[in-house]
Every structure is written in C-alpha cells, then in structure tokens.
Design a protein around this motif. Structure first.
Motif, PDB file in Angstrom:
ATOM      1  N   VAL A   1       2.909  -3.111  14.226  1.00 17.99           N
ATOM      2  CA  VAL A   1       2.574  -2.879  12.824  1.00 17.99           C
ATOM      3  C   VAL A   1       3.448  -3.772  11.943  1.00 17.99           C
ATOM      4  CG1 VAL A   1       2.510  -1.200  10.933  1.00 17.99           C
ATOM      5  CG2 VAL A   1       1.874  -0.490  13.252  1.00 17.99           C
ATOM      6  N   LEU A   2       2.818  -4.414  10.980  1.00 17.52           N
ATOM      7  CA  LEU A   2       3.509  -5.160   9.932  1.00 17.52           C
ATOM      8  C   LEU A   2       3.337  -4.392   8.626  1.00 17.52           C
ATOM      9  CD1 LEU A   2       4.826  -7.694   8.593  1.00 17.52           C
ATOM     10  CD2 LEU A   2       2.501  -8.650   8.434  1.00 17.52           C
ATOM     11  N   ILE A   3       4.454  -4.140   7.943  1.00 10.54           N
ATOM     12  CA  ILE A   3       4.428  -3.495   6.629  1.00 10.54           C
ATOM     13  C   ILE A   3       5.096  -4.461   5.658  1.00 10.54           C
ATOM     14  CG2 ILE A   3       5.106  -1.480   5.278  1.00 10.54           C
ATOM     15  CD1 ILE A   3       5.484  -0.010   7.992  1.00 10.54           C
ATOM     16  N   LEU A   4       4.364  -4.893   4.642  1.00 11.61           N
ATOM     17  CA  LEU A   4       4.863  -5.928   3.740  1.00 11.61           C
ATOM     18  C   LEU A   4       4.606  -5.531   2.295  1.00 11.61           C
ATOM     19  CD1 LEU A   4       4.577  -9.738   4.242  1.00 11.61           C
ATOM     20  CD2 LEU A   4       3.915  -8.745   2.052  1.00 11.61           C
ATOM     21  N   ALA A   5       5.591  -5.758   1.430  1.00  9.05           N
ATOM     22  CA  ALA A   5       5.436  -5.422   0.010  1.00  9.05           C
ATOM     23  C   ALA A   5       6.322  -6.319  -0.828  1.00  9.05           C
ATOM     24  CB  ALA A   5       5.798  -3.959  -0.235  1.00  9.05           C
ATOM     25  N   GLY A   6       5.952  -6.490  -2.092  1.00  4.91           N
ATOM     26  CA  GLY A   6       6.784  -7.208  -3.039  1.00  4.91           C
ATOM     27  C   GLY A   6       7.842  -6.290  -3.618  1.00  4.91           C
ATOM     28  N   ASP A   7       9.040  -6.809  -3.830  1.00  4.20           N
ATOM     29  CA  ASP A   7      10.114  -5.959  -4.339  1.00  4.20           C
ATOM     30  C   ASP A   7       9.953  -5.619  -5.813  1.00  4.20           C
ATOM     31  OD1 ASP A   7      10.778  -8.420  -5.471  1.00  4.20           O
ATOM     32  OD2 ASP A   7      12.918  -8.257  -5.019  1.00  4.20           O
TER      33      ASP A   7
ATOM     34  N   SER B   1       9.124   1.105  -2.251  1.00  8.64           N
ATOM     35  CA  SER B   1       9.598   2.365  -1.668  1.00  8.64           C
ATOM     36  C   SER B   1       8.485   3.078  -0.899  1.00  8.64           C
ATOM     37  CB  SER B   1      10.149   3.283  -2.763  1.00  8.64           C
ATOM     38  OG  SER B   1       9.156   3.573  -3.733  1.00  8.64           O
ATOM     39  N   HIS B   2       7.235   2.853  -1.303  1.00 10.63           N
ATOM     40  CA  HIS B   2       6.112   3.453  -0.586  1.00 10.63           C
ATOM     41  C   HIS B   2       5.919   2.779   0.769  1.00 10.63           C
ATOM     42  CE1 HIS B   2       4.112   6.014  -3.816  1.00 10.63           C
ATOM     43  NE2 HIS B   2       5.227   5.551  -4.361  1.00 10.63           N
ATOM     44  N   SER B   3       6.159   1.471   0.825  1.00 14.44           N
ATOM     45  CA  SER B   3       6.112   0.780   2.119  1.00 14.44           C
ATOM     46  C   SER B   3       7.259   1.240   3.014  1.00 14.44           C
ATOM     47  CB  SER B   3       6.177  -0.739   1.904  1.00 14.44           C
ATOM     48  OG  SER B   3       4.969  -1.215   1.348  1.00 14.44           O
ATOM     49  N   GLU B   4       8.418   1.466   2.415  1.00 14.05           N
ATOM     50  CA  GLU B   4       9.551   1.969   3.186  1.00 14.05           C
ATOM     51  C   GLU B   4       9.255   3.360   3.741  1.00 14.05           C
ATOM     52  OE1 GLU B   4      12.581   1.676   0.269  1.00 14.05           O
ATOM     53  OE2 GLU B   4      12.892  -0.488   0.541  1.00 14.05           O
TER      54      GLU B   4
ATOM     55  N   THR C   1       0.822  -1.198   0.000  1.00  7.90           N
ATOM     56  CA  THR C   1       0.000   0.000   0.000  1.00  7.90           C
ATOM     57  C   THR C   1       0.859   1.251   0.000  1.00  7.90           C
ATOM     58  OG1 THR C   1      -1.940   1.034   1.036  1.00  7.90           O
ATOM     59  CG2 THR C   1      -0.255   0.148   2.516  1.00  7.90           C
ATOM     60  N   SER C   2       0.218   2.411   0.147  1.00  9.40           N
ATOM     61  CA  SER C   2       0.907   3.693   0.046  1.00  9.40           C
ATOM     62  C   SER C   2       0.197   4.722   0.905  1.00  9.40           C
ATOM     63  CB  SER C   2       0.936   4.167  -1.412  1.00  9.40           C
ATOM     64  OG  SER C   2       1.424   5.492  -1.515  1.00  9.40           O
ATOM     65  N   SER C   3       0.966   5.654   1.451  1.00  9.09           N
ATOM     66  CA  SER C   3       0.364   6.754   2.220  1.00  9.09           C
ATOM     67  C   SER C   3       0.238   8.015   1.384  1.00  9.09           C
ATOM     68  CB  SER C   3       1.211   7.044   3.468  1.00  9.09           C
ATOM     69  OG  SER C   3       2.531   7.403   3.109  1.00  9.09           O
ATOM     70  N   GLY C   4       0.668   7.968   0.113  1.00  7.99           N
ATOM     71  CA  GLY C   4       0.526   9.135  -0.752  1.00  7.99           C
ATOM     72  C   GLY C   4       1.553   9.166  -1.867  1.00  7.99           C
ATOM     73  N   LYS C   5       1.511  10.230  -2.668  1.00  6.61           N
ATOM     74  CA  LYS C   5       2.425  10.450  -3.800  1.00  6.61           C
ATOM     75  C   LYS C   5       2.291   9.373  -4.873  1.00  6.61           C
ATOM     76  CE  LYS C   5       5.801  13.055  -1.102  1.00  6.61           C
ATOM     77  NZ  LYS C   5       7.232  13.218  -0.726  1.00  6.61           N
ATOM     78  N   LEU C   6       1.079   8.849  -5.044  1.00  5.37           N
ATOM     79  CA  LEU C   6       0.871   7.854  -6.085  1.00  5.37           C
ATOM     80  C   LEU C   6       0.984   8.455  -7.484  1.00  5.37           C
ATOM     81  CD1 LEU C   6      -2.015   5.807  -4.443  1.00  5.37           C
ATOM     82  CD2 LEU C   6       0.271   4.978  -4.979  1.00  5.37           C
ATOM     83  N   GLY C   7       0.819   9.757  -7.571  1.00  2.95           N
ATOM     84  CA  GLY C   7       0.964  10.420  -8.862  1.00  2.95           C
ATOM     85  C   GLY C   7       2.383  10.382  -9.393  1.00  2.95           C
TER      86      GLY C   7
END
Length: 417
Positions: A339-345, A353-356, A232-238
C-alpha cells in the motif's frame, strides 16, 4: 458582446451579491465544489476583468493537459447509470508506439519504450479513480508516464466527466460512498474482468476503493495486487477545519447543508452567479487545490476547468456522502497487499493527518507526505507522485524495474527517450 436583458442582469447581480453576502458559507461552497476553497489571489484583483478573461482563454488554448484518450467503454451501475471509462493497453513488443506521438507528459511527443518477454497472459490492470468535482483527466501526468508500460483504466465517477448523471439521483436519492464502491465494481467487471489489479484513488476515489473493499472483500483478497491512496480519508471529514478559524468553521457547519440544498435546487441561477464571480471562484480553487505559490499557470487553469465543469446540483447531492463517510473498518482488507499512502503537507481538504490515520491502520504501508503539496498533489507535484506510484508497480511486478518512467510525470516538455 452578447446582449443581456434587464431581468437577467438583475438576476445575475443578485446571485453574485448573494454569494458575496454568504461570506463564510460562500467560502465553504468553494471548498466543496473545488475540492478546495477560500482566499482570492491578489494578482487577480489588480488586473482588469477583460484581461483576465483573455488570459484564461489563452491558457485554455496553450494547455495540452487532459488531451490523452484511450479505448472507450461503458459499464452499467446497479441503478442503470452508464459509467464511462477508457483503457490504455500495454504496448506490444515491437509495436508502433514509438511513432504514434502519444507518450510524453503533454501528450504531444513520441514514446520509445518497449516491453519484451512478458510472461503473464493477462496483464496487471491499474484502475484510477478520481476525486470529487474532477474527472479521469485529473490523472493526466501519471497516465502519460505509464502509457504503454502497463494496462490502465481511467473512469469518470457518476455525474462527473463523461459518465451519465446518476439515475437514482435524478429521482432525488443522494449519493452514498457505498454506491460509488458498487460503481467501481461495475467498471472492474466491464474493463478488467480478469487478472491482477492495482487500485489508485485520489480523495473521493480513495473512499470509493474503501467502499469496494467493504462490500467485496473477496475481490480484494483474490485479485488486488497493490493499492495507492492519494490525498484521501477514511472518515471524520466533518472535523476538517479547511484552515478557517474555529468560529468560521462552526458557522460553515451550521449553514452549509441548507445553503447547498437551496443552491442545488436552482442550478441555472447558481451557474450564472458562478460565472459572474469567476475570479473569486478561481482564487478559491487555487487556495484549496495547491500548496505551492509557483504552480504552473497552465496547470492551475487546467484544474480550474476540471472543477468548474461540475454542476452545482451535483455538488449538492454528493455533499452528505462526505459527512457520513466512515470506512476505517474496511482498511484491514488491504493489510496483505503493498500500500502507498501519499498526501500533501498543505492539503486543507483532506489533511495529511487523515493519511497518517490510514497508515496507523496499515502499518506496513509506505507513507509519503509531500512538502508544499496541496489537495491536487498529483497535478502540483506530478514527478513525486509518479515516482512513488511507479515504485509500487515495480514492487508487485506490474512493470519491469528497467522501465523508463521517471521524468514523464513532469509538467515540462520532455526530450525523446
């Protein structure tokens, strides 16, 4: 073979040609509609269309994924939209779960797991929120793994799955992430009005959880025991480039809003075109949903079915929500819970980078980057996702440390426990 009128044939051909001429814009539509996009698998171009169609039907018949069902319910959103959810209750000690045939990853094998001595009269409830153009069944493997071990709620976001088309959207109002946060609150009020909560969200579902925290910080403080953000993402998807060259990204950003508005105003015409370009669409889904080359074809087809069920006008009305999404300011509400934050590389839709970036805001969180993982990492690498989620649930006492969860998130048929 059904008959097609000359007018329909011309319209269908024109639509398909329009999609092909759209070039990069067409690829961008695949990105948004699939939660993924671009590139057609070579093998799809070297096999006859009829054979490919028969293969899809065979995979539909073979795949057991998405077959798990729970106790149904409906919550009412603040605009009157009915939101569909299902509850899987905790298996009682000495219950009949071992013979009910509803437990393994495919939903066909027996489950033999028991919980004894549970002290909490109100069990922890794990609430799963799915991503854009998907549905509650996108959590199939995790649902199968946790069945009987912990109370879970799976819901369909508005205009998705079995939920009602957003009533405000029927009046021409676009969807905002804040609305989705209020929808999640309505589901919690209806399906889990008391007790501790663990919130799990993929992509748009994670954004929905951020919107919930932004609008109802007291709920997070008083009831939420843990949180899991997946792809997922907290913003800057543009700023996401979807793996396209700079010139291509700029073109997409310039034309996509207008293209989506035009397509959303002609849903029947576009759906014909999407059917006519089914192989292209499947290639887009594969490219932007998965990071591995050796994805199980049945899982791949399952993802394709989930995504293709989303009407183009729903795709269009949700799009502005992502370009406007910015919930980084809501993340501190989760600092006091695990909190668990998980993403595919290899996620091209919500890059790792959005998860980071989320982890930077939540420095005590567990950050897991899954090798060869794409956007639909919970379907592509279910064992990894289930393992980390199970560990989170053990840490907050939602399931006992001795619970048998491992392996039930696998795409392979499992033997009895």
């Amino acid at each position: 073979m059904s008959e097609i009128s000359a007018g329909d044939a011309v319209t269908t051909a024109a639509t398909a040609a329009g999609w092909r001429r759209a070039g990069i814009a067409g690829a961008a539509i695949g990105v948004i509609a699939a939660g993924a996009a671009a590139g057609v698998a070579v093998e799809r171009l070297t096999v006859g269309r009829g054979m490919r169609r028969r293969a899809r039907l065979a995979l539909d018949a073979t795949g057991p994924y998405g077959s798990l069902r729970g106790l149904p319910g409906r919550a009412t959103a603040d605009d009157g939209t009915e939101l569909y959810y299902e509850v899987d209750e905790v298996e009682p000690a000495g219950g009949a779960g071992a013979a009910d045939g509803a437990g393994d990853a495919t939903g066909t094998g027996p489950r033999r797991r028991r919980l004894f001595g549970r002290k909490d009269p109100v069990p922890v409830t794990v609430v799963f929120s799915h991503g854009y153009c998907l549905g509650q069944d996108s959590w199939h493997f995790q649902r199968a793994a946790l069945r009987g071990l912990v109370r879970t709620v799976h819901w369909d976001q508005r205009s998705h799955g079995r939920s009602e088309r957003g009533r405000a959207q029927a009046d021409g109002v676009t969807v905002g992430i804040d609305q989705l946060g209020r929808d999640l609150k309505a589901v919690i009020d209806a399906a889990a009005p008391e007790g501790r909560l663990v919130l799990v969200g993929h992509s748009m579902g994670g954004m929905t959880m951020m919107a919930l925290a932004d609008q109802y910080p007291g709920l997070i403080r008083d009831r939420v025991a843990a949180v899991a953000f997946v792809g997922t993402s907290s913003g800057k998807l543009g700023e996401v480039d979807f793996g396209l060259p700079v010139a291509g990204v700029n073109a997409v950003r310039r034309v996509l809003p207008g293209v989506l508005r035009a397509l959303g105003s002609q849903p029947e015409l576009v759906e014909r075109g999407r059917r006519a370009t089914a192989d292209l669409f499947a290639g887009l889904i594969k490219r932007y949903s998965f990071g591995s080359r050796d994805v199980d074809p049945v899982v791949e087809r399952f993802a394709e079915r989930l995504i293709e069920s989303t009407p183009i006008d729903v795709v269009a009305e949700f799009y502005p929500a992502f370009t406007e999404h910015d919930k980084s300011g809501a993340l501190p509400a989760f600092r006091d819970v695990p909190v668990l934050i998980l993403a595919g590389d290899k996620d091209l839709v919500t890059p790792s980078s959005h998860s980071e970036a989320i982890a930077d805001q939540l420095p005590d969180a567990e950050l897991v980057i899954v090798p060869d993982g794409g956007h639909l990492v919970m379907l592509e690498h279910p064992e990894t996702v289930t393992d980390r989620l199970a560990d989170l649930l053990v840490r907050v006492g939602a399931v006992p440390a001795t619970a048998n969860v491992g392996g039930h998130g696998s795409t392979a048929q499992q033997p009895d426990d």
